[in-house]
Write a protein that holds these residues in place. Structure first.
Motif, PDB file in Angstrom:
ATOM      1  N   VAL A   6       1.093  -0.911  -0.047  1.00 26.36           N
ATOM      2  CA  VAL A   6      -0.087  -0.015  -0.267  1.00 26.36           C
ATOM      3  C   VAL A   6       0.952   1.270   0.164  1.00 26.36           C
ATOM      4  CG1 VAL A   6      -1.566   0.807   1.300  1.00 26.36           C
ATOM      5  CG2 VAL A   6      -2.023  -1.722   1.473  1.00 26.36           C
ATOM      6  N   GLN A   7       0.374   1.728  -0.442  1.00 21.22           N
ATOM      7  CA  GLN A   7       0.716   3.352  -1.125  1.00 21.22           C
ATOM      8  C   GLN A   7       0.790   4.308   0.687  1.00 21.22           C
ATOM      9  OE1 GLN A   7       0.588   5.466  -4.907  1.00 21.22           O
ATOM     10  NE2 GLN A   7       2.373   6.728  -4.380  1.00 21.22           N
ATOM     11  N   GLY A   8       1.742   4.401   0.777  1.00 19.11           N
ATOM     12  CA  GLY A   8       1.889   5.361   1.953  1.00 19.11           C
ATOM     13  C   GLY A   8       0.514   4.736   2.901  1.00 19.11           C
ATOM     14  N   PHE A   9       0.917   4.039   3.836  1.00 25.54           N
ATOM     15  CA  PHE A   9      -0.366   2.963   4.518  1.00 25.54           C
ATOM     16  C   PHE A   9      -0.665   4.373   5.591  1.00 25.54           C
ATOM     17  CE2 PHE A   9      -1.629   0.894   7.998  1.00 25.54           C
ATOM     18  CZ  PHE A   9      -2.677   0.344   7.260  1.00 25.54           C
ATOM     19  N   LEU A  10       0.864   4.659   6.311  1.00 24.79           N
ATOM     20  CA  LEU A  10       0.855   5.370   7.237  1.00 24.79           C
ATOM     21  C   LEU A  10      -0.111   7.122   6.835  1.00 24.79           C
ATOM     22  CD1 LEU A  10       3.635   3.696   9.495  1.00 24.79           C
ATOM     23  CD2 LEU A  10       1.004   3.181  10.294  1.00 24.79           C
ATOM     24  N   ASP A  11       0.436   7.260   6.093  1.00 26.78           N
ATOM     25  CA  ASP A  11      -0.002   8.305   5.858  1.00 26.78           C
ATOM     26  C   ASP A  11      -1.606   9.031   5.427  1.00 26.78           C
ATOM     27  OD1 ASP A  11       2.647   9.380   6.728  1.00 26.78           O
ATOM     28  OD2 ASP A  11       3.208   9.398   4.900  1.00 26.78           O
ATOM     29  N   HIS A  12      -1.826   8.343   5.000  1.00 30.77           N
ATOM     30  CA  HIS A  12      -3.417   8.144   4.213  1.00 30.77           C
ATOM     31  C   HIS A  12      -4.344   7.460   4.923  1.00 30.77           C
ATOM     32  CE1 HIS A  12      -0.318   9.232   0.839  1.00 30.77           C
ATOM     33  NE2 HIS A  12      -1.424  10.244   0.656  1.00 30.77           N
ATOM     34  N   VAL A  13      -3.974   7.219   6.170  1.00 28.72           N
ATOM     35  CA  VAL A  13      -5.330   6.558   6.508  1.00 28.72           C
ATOM     36  C   VAL A  13      -6.367   7.717   7.039  1.00 28.72           C
ATOM     37  CG1 VAL A  13      -6.084   4.973   9.307  1.00 28.72           C
ATOM     38  CG2 VAL A  13      -3.969   4.447   7.558  1.00 28.72           C
ATOM     39  N   ALA A  14      -7.956   7.778   6.787  1.00 36.26           N
ATOM     40  CA  ALA A  14      -8.584   8.201   6.987  1.00 36.26           C
ATOM     41  C   ALA A  14      -8.985   8.297   9.176  1.00 36.26           C
ATOM     42  CB  ALA A  14      -9.953   8.062   6.103  1.00 36.26           C
ATOM     43  N   HIS A  15      -8.702   9.792   9.214  1.00 43.84           N
ATOM     44  CA  HIS A  15      -9.299   9.498  10.777  1.00 43.84           C
ATOM     45  C   HIS A  15     -10.746   8.840  11.309  1.00 43.84           C
ATOM     46  CE1 HIS A  15      -6.031  12.803  11.495  1.00 43.84           C
ATOM     47  NE2 HIS A  15      -5.472  11.197  11.374  1.00 43.84           N
ATOM     48  N   TYR A  74     -10.009  -4.654   9.961  1.00 41.68           N
ATOM     49  CA  TYR A  74     -11.730  -4.360   9.043  1.00 41.68           C
ATOM     50  C   TYR A  74     -11.307  -3.634   7.773  1.00 41.68           C
ATOM     51  CZ  TYR A  74     -13.313  -4.145  14.144  1.00 41.68           C
ATOM     52  OH  TYR A  74     -13.212  -4.733  14.914  1.00 41.68           O
ATOM     53  N   ALA A  75     -10.426  -3.199   7.281  1.00 41.98           N
ATOM     54  CA  ALA A  75     -10.495  -2.292   5.433  1.00 41.98           C
ATOM     55  C   ALA A  75     -10.223  -3.808   4.635  1.00 41.98           C
ATOM     56  CB  ALA A  75      -8.987  -1.514   5.447  1.00 41.98           C
ATOM     57  N   ARG A 116      -7.715  -7.266  -9.412  1.00 43.39           N
ATOM     58  CA  ARG A 116      -8.879  -6.097 -10.212  1.00 43.39           C
ATOM     59  C   ARG A 116     -10.150  -5.262  -8.640  1.00 43.39           C
ATOM     60  NH1 ARG A 116      -8.879 -10.372 -14.566  1.00 43.39           N
ATOM     61  NH2 ARG A 116     -11.315 -11.034 -13.163  1.00 43.39           N
ATOM     62  N   VAL A 117      -9.939  -6.568  -7.958  1.00 38.88           N
ATOM     63  CA  VAL A 117     -11.218  -5.807  -7.772  1.00 38.88           C
ATOM     64  C   VAL A 117     -10.221  -5.449  -6.138  1.00 38.88           C
ATOM     65  CG1 VAL A 117     -12.782  -6.720  -5.932  1.00 38.88           C
ATOM     66  CG2 VAL A 117     -12.744  -7.517  -7.775  1.00 38.88           C
ATOM     67  N   LEU A 118      -8.904  -5.520  -5.861  1.00 40.65           N
ATOM     68  CA  LEU A 118      -8.142  -4.656  -4.151  1.00 40.65           C
ATOM     69  C   LEU A 118      -8.632  -2.881  -4.972  1.00 40.65           C
ATOM     70  CD1 LEU A 118      -6.918  -5.119  -2.062  1.00 40.65           C
ATOM     71  CD2 LEU A 118      -4.885  -5.336  -2.884  1.00 40.65           C
ATOM     72  N   PRO A 119      -7.996  -2.564  -5.971  1.00 42.70           N
ATOM     73  CA  PRO A 119      -7.889  -1.522  -6.042  1.00 42.70           C
ATOM     74  C   PRO A 119      -8.738  -0.900  -5.266  1.00 42.70           C
ATOM     75  CG  PRO A 119      -6.860  -2.057  -7.592  1.00 42.70           C
ATOM     76  CD  PRO A 119      -7.480  -3.078  -7.387  1.00 42.70           C
ATOM     77  N   LYS A 120      -9.900  -1.307  -5.971  1.00 43.96           N
ATOM     78  CA  LYS A 120     -11.140  -0.500  -5.543  1.00 43.96           C
ATOM     79  C   LYS A 120     -11.948  -0.152  -3.823  1.00 43.96           C
ATOM     80  CE  LYS A 120     -13.060  -2.163 -10.090  1.00 43.96           C
ATOM     81  NZ  LYS A 120     -14.382  -2.573 -10.784  1.00 43.96           N
ATOM     82  N   ARG A 121     -11.570  -1.548  -3.548  1.00 44.97           N
ATOM     83  CA  ARG A 121     -11.382  -1.951  -1.897  1.00 44.97           C
ATOM     84  C   ARG A 121     -10.913  -1.152  -1.354  1.00 44.97           C
ATOM     85  NH1 ARG A 121     -14.640  -3.678   2.116  1.00 44.97           N
ATOM     86  NH2 ARG A 121     -13.778  -3.456   4.020  1.00 44.97           N
ATOM     87  N   LEU A 122      -9.566  -0.702  -1.626  1.00 39.73           N
ATOM     88  CA  LEU A 122      -8.420  -0.024  -1.046  1.00 39.73           C
ATOM     89  C   LEU A 122      -9.061   1.699  -1.821  1.00 39.73           C
ATOM     90  CD1 LEU A 122      -5.310  -1.057  -1.168  1.00 39.73           C
ATOM     91  CD2 LEU A 122      -6.625  -1.901   0.434  1.00 39.73           C
ATOM     92  N   GLU A 123      -9.539   2.168  -2.720  1.00 36.57           N
ATOM     93  CA  GLU A 123     -10.433   3.160  -2.645  1.00 36.57           C
ATOM     94  C   GLU A 123     -11.383   3.576  -1.690  1.00 36.57           C
ATOM     95  OE1 GLU A 123     -11.193   6.247  -6.768  1.00 36.57           O
ATOM     96  OE2 GLU A 123     -11.055   3.870  -6.714  1.00 36.57           O
ATOM     97  N   THR A 124     -12.019   2.528  -1.246  1.00 40.27           N
ATOM     98  CA  THR A 124     -13.374   3.142  -0.468  1.00 40.27           C
ATOM     99  C   THR A 124     -12.884   3.684   1.105  1.00 40.27           C
ATOM    100  OG1 THR A 124     -13.428   0.674   0.673  1.00 40.27           O
ATOM    101  CG2 THR A 124     -14.447   1.883  -1.400  1.00 40.27           C
ATOM    102  N   CYS A 125     -11.639   2.946   1.530  1.00 37.38           N
ATOM    103  CA  CYS A 125     -10.469   3.052   2.108  1.00 37.38           C
ATOM    104  C   CYS A 125      -9.392   4.079   2.922  1.00 37.38           C
ATOM    105  CB  CYS A 125     -10.207   2.156   3.276  1.00 37.38           C
ATOM    106  SG  CYS A 125     -11.763   0.462   3.035  1.00 37.38           S
TER     107      CYS A 125
END
Length: 278
Positions: A6-15, A74-75, A116-125
């Motif tokens: 994941v690109q910048g995992f610790l920097d892009h986690v939504a509060h 959870y993600a 194919r599905v993983l980027p869409k799932r991560l985009e929602t998070c």
């Protein structure tokens, strides 16, 4: 096998997402409010201003790894267990540590569908896949894919016949990790050769023990001894150059002195538990 980063995992986690995920298992409002304040605590920049982050966790914070694992659970973990496995024809496994994932599928079409599905799932998070560190490969005991290898958490996994001749998945220290550790040892020996003998070897043993504890599992013995021998070569080279001298002793003279300081030699985990270092 699907390797995911994941690109910048610790920097892009939504509060908001993080607090909602923690609220599933934590029913203490005061504690959740304290976590929310801790996430939004200001960061003092080198040039003076204080920045209040809107996403991510404070770098170097004591609770950052725990919150990152909870967010990934959870993600990704629950979604993989309840959704991905339900749509797979064969067996599917997930091994995750923070933002480094390794996914194994029995069939290739299941792995391709997951990719194919993983980027869409991560985009929602509010996360994105790092394409340069994400790939799909066939890792099987049958040739020609038996010769393929992949790296996960500093370990290189590969197929090799065991003593009975059957195929086994084995591991060893990743080449890049080992080369980087050897380079750091060389720079450290060069910069700390001015220390007194007892202090130098005390710090050297600490570094040897640290490397042994990180990569001291089964299959890493050859890599551990390669790093140990490299450390001894660096010690011999740079201690010989103290005081402007190019060479003050030979290996035959240096070996007894190194044995007297009780060097921290590598060993297997069960042996290392019983060992007492000087």
């Amino acid at each position: 096998m699907v390797e995911v980063d994941v690109q910048g995992f610790l920097d892009h986690v939504a509060h908001p997402w993080r607090v909602d995920m923690l609220r599933v298992r934590i029913d203490d409002r005061a504690f959740l409010r304290l976590i929310r304040k801790w996430l939004k605590a200001g960061v003092l920049e080198p040039d003076g201003p204080v920045v209040h982050p809107e996403t991510g966790t404070p770098q170097g914070g004591t609770q950052s790894p725990v919150l990152a694992h909870a967010y990934g659970h959870y993600a990704v973990d629950r979604w993989f267990a309840k959704v991905v496995k339900a749509h797979c024809r064969g067996e599917a496994l997930l091994c995750r540590y923070a933002d480094d994932w390794g996914c194994a599928f029995r069939y290739q079409d299941d792995a391709e569908r997951f990719s194919r599905v993983l980027p869409k799932r991560l985009e929602t998070c509010n996360l994105q896949v790092a394409p340069e560190n994400t790939r799909l490969l066939r890792f099987s005991r049958f040739p020609p894919s038996m010769k393929r290898r992949f790296t996960f958490l500093g370990c290189e996994f590969y197929w090799m016949p065991d003593r009975q001749g059957g195929p086994r998945v084995k591991r060893r220290t990743a080449r890049k990790k080992l080369q980087a550790a050897c380079q750091r040892m060389k720079e450290w020996s060069k910069q700390h050769r001015h220390l007194a003998g007892r202090e130098f070897f005390r710090r050297l043993n600490a570094r040897l023990r640290g490397h042994d504890h990180d990569y001291g599992g089964r299959g890493h013995t050859r890599s551990l001894y390669r790093f140990f021998n490299w450390a001894m070569d660096c010690t011999f080279t740079w201690l010989n150059r103290r005081g402007g001298k190019l060479k003050s002793c030979t290996w035959e003279q240096c070996t007894p002195a190194l044995d007297r300081v009780k060097r921290a030699r590598p060993g297997l985990p069960e042996v290392r538990r019983r060992r007492v270092y000087a």
